[in-house]
Design a protein around this motif. Sequence first.
Motif, PDB file in Angstrom:
ATOM      1  N   LYS A 435      37.571 -14.538  38.196  1.00 32.45           N
ATOM      2  CA  LYS A 435      36.941 -13.535  37.339  1.00 32.45           C
ATOM      3  C   LYS A 435      37.742 -13.335  36.056  1.00 32.45           C
ATOM      4  CE  LYS A 435      34.799 -11.071  41.180  1.00 32.45           C
ATOM      5  NZ  LYS A 435      34.620  -9.782  41.888  1.00 32.45           N
ATOM      6  N   PRO A 436      37.067 -12.891  34.987  1.00 31.79           N
ATOM      7  CA  PRO A 436      37.794 -12.596  33.751  1.00 31.79           C
ATOM      8  C   PRO A 436      38.839 -11.516  33.993  1.00 31.79           C
ATOM      9  CG  PRO A 436      35.412 -12.624  33.372  1.00 31.79           C
ATOM     10  CD  PRO A 436      35.612 -12.678  34.852  1.00 31.79           C
ATOM     11  N   PHE A 437      39.892 -11.556  33.230  1.00 35.16           N
ATOM     12  CA  PHE A 437      40.999 -10.620  33.405  1.00 35.16           C
ATOM     13  C   PHE A 437      40.551  -9.185  33.142  1.00 35.16           C
ATOM     14  CE2 PHE A 437      44.600  -8.176  31.844  1.00 35.16           C
ATOM     15  CZ  PHE A 437      45.548  -8.410  32.832  1.00 35.16           C
ATOM     16  N   SER A 438      41.040  -8.270  33.983  1.00 33.18           N
ATOM     17  CA  SER A 438      40.749  -6.850  33.824  1.00 33.18           C
ATOM     18  C   SER A 438      41.982  -6.040  34.164  1.00 33.18           C
ATOM     19  CB  SER A 438      39.606  -6.411  34.757  1.00 33.18           C
ATOM     20  OG  SER A 438      38.388  -6.998  34.406  1.00 33.18           O
ATOM     21  N   ALA A 439      42.025  -4.820  33.641  1.00 35.93           N
ATOM     22  CA  ALA A 439      43.068  -3.860  33.991  1.00 35.93           C
ATOM     23  C   ALA A 439      42.397  -2.503  34.178  1.00 35.93           C
ATOM     24  CB  ALA A 439      44.129  -3.785  32.902  1.00 35.93           C
ATOM     25  N   LEU A 440      42.711  -1.838  35.279  1.00 32.47           N
ATOM     26  CA  LEU A 440      42.108  -0.539  35.574  1.00 32.47           C
ATOM     27  C   LEU A 440      43.154   0.362  36.206  1.00 32.47           C
ATOM     28  CD1 LEU A 440      39.474   1.137  35.621  1.00 32.47           C
ATOM     29  CD2 LEU A 440      39.112   0.306  37.954  1.00 32.47           C
ATOM     30  N   MET A 441      43.226   1.609  35.723  1.00 34.32           N
ATOM     31  CA  MET A 441      44.199   2.558  36.240  1.00 34.32           C
ATOM     32  C   MET A 441      43.569   3.414  37.330  1.00 34.32           C
ATOM     33  SD  MET A 441      46.554   5.340  34.150  1.00 34.32           S
ATOM     34  CE  MET A 441      47.116   4.073  33.012  1.00 34.32           C
ATOM     35  N   ASP A 633      28.119  -3.051  28.383  1.00 32.68           N
ATOM     36  CA  ASP A 633      29.089  -3.992  27.820  1.00 32.68           C
ATOM     37  C   ASP A 633      30.513  -3.751  28.295  1.00 32.68           C
ATOM     38  OD1 ASP A 633      27.046  -5.182  26.425  1.00 32.68           O
ATOM     39  OD2 ASP A 633      27.399  -4.031  24.583  1.00 32.68           O
ATOM     40  N   TYR A 634      30.756  -2.625  28.967  1.00 28.65           N
ATOM     41  CA  TYR A 634      32.101  -2.379  29.490  1.00 28.65           C
ATOM     42  C   TYR A 634      32.243  -3.139  30.808  1.00 28.65           C
ATOM     43  CZ  TYR A 634      35.996   0.019  31.804  1.00 28.65           C
ATOM     44  OH  TYR A 634      37.159   0.300  32.484  1.00 28.65           O
ATOM     45  N   ILE A 635      32.966  -4.243  30.741  1.00 32.82           N
ATOM     46  CA  ILE A 635      33.115  -5.144  31.885  1.00 32.82           C
ATOM     47  C   ILE A 635      34.471  -4.911  32.539  1.00 32.82           C
ATOM     48  CG2 ILE A 635      33.094  -7.537  32.667  1.00 32.82           C
ATOM     49  CD1 ILE A 635      30.446  -6.566  31.488  1.00 32.82           C
ATOM     50  N   VAL A 636      34.445  -4.743  33.842  1.00 34.59           N
ATOM     51  CA  VAL A 636      35.679  -4.598  34.607  1.00 34.59           C
ATOM     52  C   VAL A 636      35.523  -5.349  35.918  1.00 34.59           C
ATOM     53  CG1 VAL A 636      34.895  -2.372  35.508  1.00 34.59           C
ATOM     54  CG2 VAL A 636      37.315  -2.957  35.632  1.00 34.59           C
ATOM     55  N   ASN A 637      36.465  -6.202  36.206  1.00 32.14           N
ATOM     56  CA  ASN A 637      36.429  -7.050  37.412  1.00 32.14           C
ATOM     57  C   ASN A 637      35.149  -7.883  37.494  1.00 32.14           C
ATOM     58  OD1 ASN A 637      37.617  -8.071  39.750  1.00 32.14           O
ATOM     59  ND2 ASN A 637      36.618  -6.572  41.061  1.00 32.14           N
ATOM     60  N   GLY A 638      34.764  -8.443  36.365  1.00 34.17           N
ATOM     61  CA  GLY A 638      33.691  -9.432  36.373  1.00 34.17           C
ATOM     62  C   GLY A 638      32.301  -8.924  36.132  1.00 34.17           C
ATOM     63  N   LYS A 639      32.076  -7.630  36.148  1.00 35.07           N
ATOM     64  CA  LYS A 639      30.742  -7.090  35.863  1.00 35.07           C
ATOM     65  C   LYS A 639      30.882  -5.713  35.254  1.00 35.07           C
ATOM     66  CE  LYS A 639      29.675  -7.587  40.159  1.00 35.07           C
ATOM     67  NZ  LYS A 639      29.004  -7.646  41.473  1.00 35.07           N
ATOM     68  N   SER A 640      29.783  -5.201  34.721  1.00 32.99           N
ATOM     69  CA  SER A 640      29.861  -3.900  34.061  1.00 32.99           C
ATOM     70  C   SER A 640      30.138  -2.808  35.084  1.00 32.99           C
ATOM     71  CB  SER A 640      28.568  -3.606  33.306  1.00 32.99           C
ATOM     72  OG  SER A 640      27.517  -3.339  34.211  1.00 32.99           O
ATOM     73  N   ALA A 641      30.780  -1.726  34.620  1.00 33.88           N
ATOM     74  CA  ALA A 641      31.083  -0.605  35.505  1.00 33.88           C
ATOM     75  C   ALA A 641      29.804  -0.051  36.127  1.00 33.88           C
ATOM     76  CB  ALA A 641      31.821   0.485  34.728  1.00 33.88           C
TER      77      ALA A 641
END
Length: 709
Positions: A435-441, A633-641
């Motif tokens: 999956k594309p790189f993501s960062a989430l707190m 358009d906000y993508i996190v861990n491969g798909k939109s939130a």
Amino acid sequence: LRELHANEILLLAYYIAAINIEAAYHAALLKGGAERPSFEPFPGIVLADTFNLYESKAASSKLNMAFPENSARAEAQRKTPITVIVGNPPYSVGQESANDNNQNLSYPELDQAITDSYAAQGTAQNLNALYDSYIRAIRWASDRIEARGLVCYVTNGSFINSNSADGLRKCLYQEFQSIYIFNLRGNQNTSGELSRKEGGKIFGSGSRLPTAITLLVKDPERAERGEKCRLHYHDIGDYLTREEKLAILSQFQSAGAMKDAERWTVVTPNEAGDWINPRSEAFQGFLRLGNKNETDQFALYEGRYSAGVKTNRDAWCYNFSREALGKNITAMIRVYNEERKCWRKSSQEGRVRDFAIRASEKIAWSDGLYSSLSRDIKIDVTDSAFVVSLYRPYVKSQMYFDRKLNERVYLMPSIFPAPGTENRVICITGVGSNKPFSALMTDTLPCLDVIDKSQCFPLYWYEESQDPEDREGRLFDAEGEVIKPGTQVQRYVRRSALSDKGLSLFRDHYSDAQIEAEDVFYYIYGVLNSPEYQERFDDDVKRMLARIPLAKDFWAFSRMGKALGALHLGYEAAEPWPLTIRQSDEPPSEARFEDLAEYYRVEKMTFVNRGDRSAVRYNPQIVIEDIPERAWDYIVNGKSALEWIMERYQDQTDRASQLRNDPNAWGREQLDPRYILDLFGRVVRVSIETLDILEKLPALDLEEEAVLP
């Protein structure tokens, strides 16, 4: 009749293969004008496991003793020089569930050859993937053809670019004089736009993995002249259907035809063994975010980070309902303890895996649980193990957090040592993810897959105090102030997870003694969320743990990282976006709580019209309208939130365990019947405001290179 050899271990497939070969042989004789020949059996097929056949004779003697003719054929094949090997090896790195009791076989000599070559030259920490059946087939064939010959395989194509296969790529480039790789793509273990670019699966529903055709050529004359390997590569392209891909194969049919059409690209690998998408040299100079193996290498987090929790039994250890979770865990523990008593009373001969019940609706086995059973370890339900976890992006769940029933807790007990512990954690995509790189707190315990293969970097690190006077049954911070009343039996000291050297480096580099560890923490979050960083270093973060550049404007990234963190941590309290909620029936007025809970109940959210994301049917009587296109358009861990909300908040029953997970239970237990409906609006706001912040992030501006300590 003389040059073809085949092996098959399944009896039915063995007979079918023999009949097909014999039929083709006799048809060829007739086509050549020969008189109808008498039947002649094909002598080149052996009932055998190919890998086992080439282990020591002792390993393959049982089957051969039962079938002397088969033994003679096997021995003849072993003595025959083989120069061409063609096949479609099976793809299997291991069983999906320990309940299956179907782990891959072991081939000591073949696996040792992999250890001495692919693993020895590789840099990946987890080498399990190198013992996948298709990689075993590559190692076996490479050795079997000896100095001259050709190997042609249709295999899983992950090895072309995966981090774990860098040693394999290096060895192939050293051992062969010519390599041809036709990348058919089709990796459907991805999602969203990346999945669409991968295109159709060559084997249809037969595999979700990428597929490649590989030709490997050994030429001793070229080897003697010291010529380097020539690596020819072709990528079939983006967005192609299965039928379009097969049509392209039919058009070319051969490597030679592709050469004539100038479709091959000659690739020169770099020292790291990259064949495609080579890693960035600039990335190598950035600060290591974490490091656990090379203790002499500087890192911002010197071992004080962890993967998310891996349960190996999510259906049992997670549930939206605290009540249902308690029932599920209690039932499984009861079954385990019953099995433990039976094991203890038995003679304890044989493998514990063969002894234990394997009913998926009663218990979910794993290596760790089998080990506990074999050691006669009793498991009890513990109230303090029930915690809240971030299971997927913006999806919280009740969780049973206990190392006895979680296959791997890693270092999470030092990050969240007790329910309610204050902490903040940056979860990032782990090495080798598709999956594309993501960062989430998050400020709650993260699952391993909240971000794919997540690596989690905390603000704080908790250690048990060694002072016996500290055992007062409360949790303290470093200054001795109570931060969590409770029934803990240890006092914990809270420390900064960022290394002292890391903090000093930032202060020295920016000549600013006011920078604190928390400022660096948010700087890291801002940088890792930067669209420029994610796009520019996409190939690098797939192969190695993310590294941190020293941007020109530290405080801009720190402030915006803090704003992002507040937004992402506080998503449940965000003001819902002003969406239009169209209701066919009015909600019950002055109704009982249960009536409201039923009215807002969701089974599965769907789009009202295909291809139109502006309206979502929430349930039969509620439609959410006027959803801004930008929110997707906000993508996190491969798909939109928002897609995560639609996917996870649906009433589901696990196929294996038959355990139900009803998302509406979360709202009921929180006494908030509108929880999911409002959550959708809240995540719309979080998505849009996240994009607004990201647009304001400055350029990284990396003119000054980091000086690593």
